[in-house]
Design a protein around this motif. Structure first.
Motif, PDB file in Angstrom:
ATOM      1  N   LYS A 148       3.405  12.949   5.320  1.00 16.16           N
ATOM      2  CA  LYS A 148       3.535  13.388   6.704  1.00 16.16           C
ATOM      3  C   LYS A 148       3.342  12.229   7.669  1.00 16.16           C
ATOM      4  N   GLU A 149       2.355  11.383   7.382  1.00 13.60           N
ATOM      5  CA  GLU A 149       2.101  10.220   8.225  1.00 13.60           C
ATOM      6  C   GLU A 149       3.322   9.300   8.258  1.00 13.60           C
ATOM      7  N   PHE A 150       3.890   9.016   7.099  1.00 14.36           N
ATOM      8  CA  PHE A 150       5.033   8.116   7.038  1.00 14.36           C
ATOM      9  C   PHE A 150       6.296   8.748   7.622  1.00 14.36           C
ATOM     10  N   SER A 151       6.356  10.071   7.644  1.00 11.45           N
ATOM     11  CA  SER A 151       7.561  10.749   8.136  1.00 11.45           C
ATOM     12  C   SER A 151       7.726  10.626   9.644  1.00 11.45           C
ATOM     13  N   GLN A 152       6.690  10.152  10.344  1.00 11.51           N
ATOM     14  CA  GLN A 152       6.774  10.051  11.801  1.00 11.51           C
ATOM     15  C   GLN A 152       7.669   8.898  12.247  1.00 11.51           C
ATOM     16  N   CYS A 153       7.997   8.013  11.342  1.00 17.21           N
ATOM     17  CA  CYS A 153       8.952   6.941  11.616  1.00 17.21           C
ATOM     18  C   CYS A 153      10.158   7.138  10.707  1.00 17.21           C
ATOM     19  N   PRO A 154      11.369   7.272  11.255  1.00 16.57           N
ATOM     20  CA  PRO A 154      12.554   7.497  10.403  1.00 16.57           C
ATOM     21  C   PRO A 154      12.723   6.435   9.326  1.00 16.57           C
ATOM     22  N   GLY A 155      12.448   5.171   9.658  1.00 14.72           N
ATOM     23  CA  GLY A 155      12.594   4.108   8.673  1.00 14.72           C
ATOM     24  C   GLY A 155      11.632   4.282   7.517  1.00 14.72           C
ATOM     25  N   ASP A 156      10.363   4.601   7.824  1.00 23.48           N
ATOM     26  CA  ASP A 156       9.363   4.835   6.775  1.00 23.48           C
ATOM     27  C   ASP A 156       9.726   6.054   5.942  1.00 23.48           C
ATOM     28  N   SER A 157      10.167   7.110   6.611  1.00 22.14           N
ATOM     29  CA  SER A 157      10.511   8.345   5.917  1.00 22.14           C
ATOM     30  C   SER A 157      11.652   8.113   4.929  1.00 22.14           C
ATOM     31  N   THR A 158      12.660   7.370   5.372  1.00 25.23           N
ATOM     32  CA  THR A 158      13.790   7.063   4.489  1.00 25.23           C
ATOM     33  C   THR A 158      13.336   6.277   3.275  1.00 25.23           C
ATOM     34  N   TYR A 159      12.446   5.310   3.507  1.00 26.32           N
ATOM     35  CA  TYR A 159      11.969   4.486   2.399  1.00 26.32           C
ATOM     36  C   TYR A 159      11.149   5.315   1.414  1.00 26.32           C
ATOM     37  N   ILE A 160      10.260   6.155   1.919  1.00 21.96           N
ATOM     38  CA  ILE A 160       9.425   6.994   1.050  1.00 21.96           C
ATOM     39  C   ILE A 160      10.280   7.952   0.231  1.00 21.96           C
ATOM     40  N   ASN A 161      11.300   8.516   0.846  1.00 24.37           N
ATOM     41  CA  ASN A 161      12.152   9.462   0.133  1.00 24.37           C
ATOM     42  C   ASN A 161      12.899   8.795  -1.015  1.00 24.37           C
ATOM     43  N   SER A 162      13.250   7.523  -0.840  1.00 26.46           N
ATOM     44  CA  SER A 162      13.971   6.821  -1.898  1.00 26.46           C
ATOM     45  C   SER A 162      13.044   6.053  -2.828  1.00 26.46           C
ATOM     46  N   HIS A 163      11.773   5.891  -2.419  1.00 24.27           N
ATOM     47  CA  HIS A 163      10.785   5.190  -3.248  1.00 24.27           C
ATOM     48  C   HIS A 163       9.477   5.992  -3.258  1.00 24.27           C
ATOM     49  N   PRO A 164       9.475   7.187  -3.852  1.00 20.84           N
ATOM     50  CA  PRO A 164       8.272   8.043  -3.825  1.00 20.84           C
ATOM     51  C   PRO A 164       7.064   7.415  -4.509  1.00 20.84           C
TER      52      PRO A 164
END
Length: 379
Positions: free
Chosen positions: A184-200
């Motif tokens: 949730k914390e990382f999802s507040q930035c689109p760039g971070d969210s994209t990275y987390i989704n592709s690198h869980p």
């Protein structure tokens, strides 16, 4: 090719009896091109390291250090300016004379402190997605309301901070909620969210560090938060460091926002900003190879200066490098994250260097004088 190794549970006994834990990644023996001491954020410890390409591990060594009270290190209520002395003693015991330092997030202030206190030991300094000193009215710019509140209680209210960290420890023991909170914390930035989704697996890196620190939540993290969110004990403008000081920051960072970035780059003399318009607090994962490449080239430059037969020449090259750093910046582009190559950067025989983007498309922009400054991107 030299064999590489990873040792995750190393300990050095300091002269005052305290332990400093660390992990070692890289060349196991023989000469090496660089040594880097990495200072993670909170809840990071020696288990924190972004995925690192073998080409760097084959030529250098990366030491990830546990600060006092984290991981295997002995807790002690140390100040920010005490840390460089610990780093220097660790380096001495390891037989290392010159090295680079990198601080990520809450580890950033500790890298800045090294630039201030032990500049003579440094080949380069890397301040990555870092907090700034609590100065001025605009340091909260770009932070979420939750992060603003956390920063405020860290600097003003010990009891609330302790309670919040105890709550976080409880969530870490029940892995699911903590994993969800981090996402949730990382999802507040689109760039971070994209990275987390592709690198869980990135979330697991943070969780592994947090789990080891659970038993120490009552002493070390709350003390360290209070240290880095209060007066640092020195002024950024008083840093006198011949080694290049690089500031790596995503302009979408909601944890350490633009206000903190502005304060750092406007006050650290001759710092070299590397700014990414589309990325947030996870910039270190996207650009770790580029950061390491800069460590390699700066270490080569420092080695060349050190071995120059002419003291006058040394002074000339150091002055020129600092002057170059003052008027150049690196503008990281989101889509070229993994395109840095050792052979495309500065030659190891070059006595001084321009600090530029490693991607060929950006080299012309970065190595010629420009009307833009780093502040144009940060403000």
């Amino acid at each position: 090719m030299s064999a590489t190794k990873t040792e995750r549970n190393c300990v050095i006994k300091l002269g005052d009896g305290r332990d400093i834990g660390y992990s070692l990644h890289g060349r196991s023996h023989g000469p090496h091109s660089f040594v880097l001491f990495l200072f993670p954020g909170i809840p990071g410890n020696r288990l924190f390291l972004p995925p690192t390409e073998a080409r760097f591990l084959e030529i250098g060594r990366i030491y990830v250090l546990d600060r006092p009270g984290f991981g295997l290190s002995t807790y002690a209520p140390r100040s920010l300016l005490d840390w460089p002395s610990d780093v220097e003693e660790v380096a001495d015991q390891l037989g290392i004379q010159k090295f680079s330092v990198a601080g990520y997030s809450a580890g950033g202030p500790f890298a800045v402190a090294c630039a201030y206190k032990i500049p003579h030991r440094l080949n380069s300094v890397h301040i990555i997605s870092s907090l700034s000193p609590p100065e001025g009215d605009n340091i909260y710019e770009g932070m979420t309301l939750e992060n603003k509140f956390s920063y405020f209680i860290a600097s003003h209210c010990y009891p609330m901070l302790w309670a919040a960290l105890q709550c976080g420890a409880g969530m870490t023991r029940s892995f699911g909620p903590q994993r969800g909170a981090m996402k949730k914390e990382f999802s507040q930035c689109p760039g971070d969210s994209t990275y987390i989704n592709s690198h869980p697996e990135t979330v697991e890196i943070f969780l592994n560090c947090a789990r080891e620190n659970i038993g120490k939540v009552g002493e070390s993290p709350h003390h360290e938060y209070s240290v880095i969110t209060r007066d640092w004990g020195f002024q950024l403008t008083k840093i006198l460091c011949d080694a290049p000081i690089h500031v790596w920051h995503g302009l979408q960072d909601t944890g350490c926002g633009r206000g903190m970035l502005n304060l750092l780059i406007k006050n650290i003399p001759n710092c070299i900003p590397h700014l990414s318009p589309a990325e947030g607090h996870l910039l270190i994962f996207e650009h770790w190879s580029e950061i390491l490449h800069t460590v390699v080239t700066d270490s080569a430059t420092a080695s060349t200066l050190h071995t120059s037969p002419s003291p006058t020449g040394n002074h000339h090259h150091k002055h020129k490098a600092r002057h170059t750093a003052k008027r150049h910046y690196s503008h990281i582009h989101h889509h070229h994250t993994h395109h840095s190559h050792l052979e495309t950067r500065h030659s190891h025989s070059t006595p001084h260097c321009h600090y530029k983007s490693s991607h060929p498309a950006h080299s012309k922009q970065s190595t010629h004088k420009t009307k833009h400054t780093a502040r144009d991107y940060a403000d």
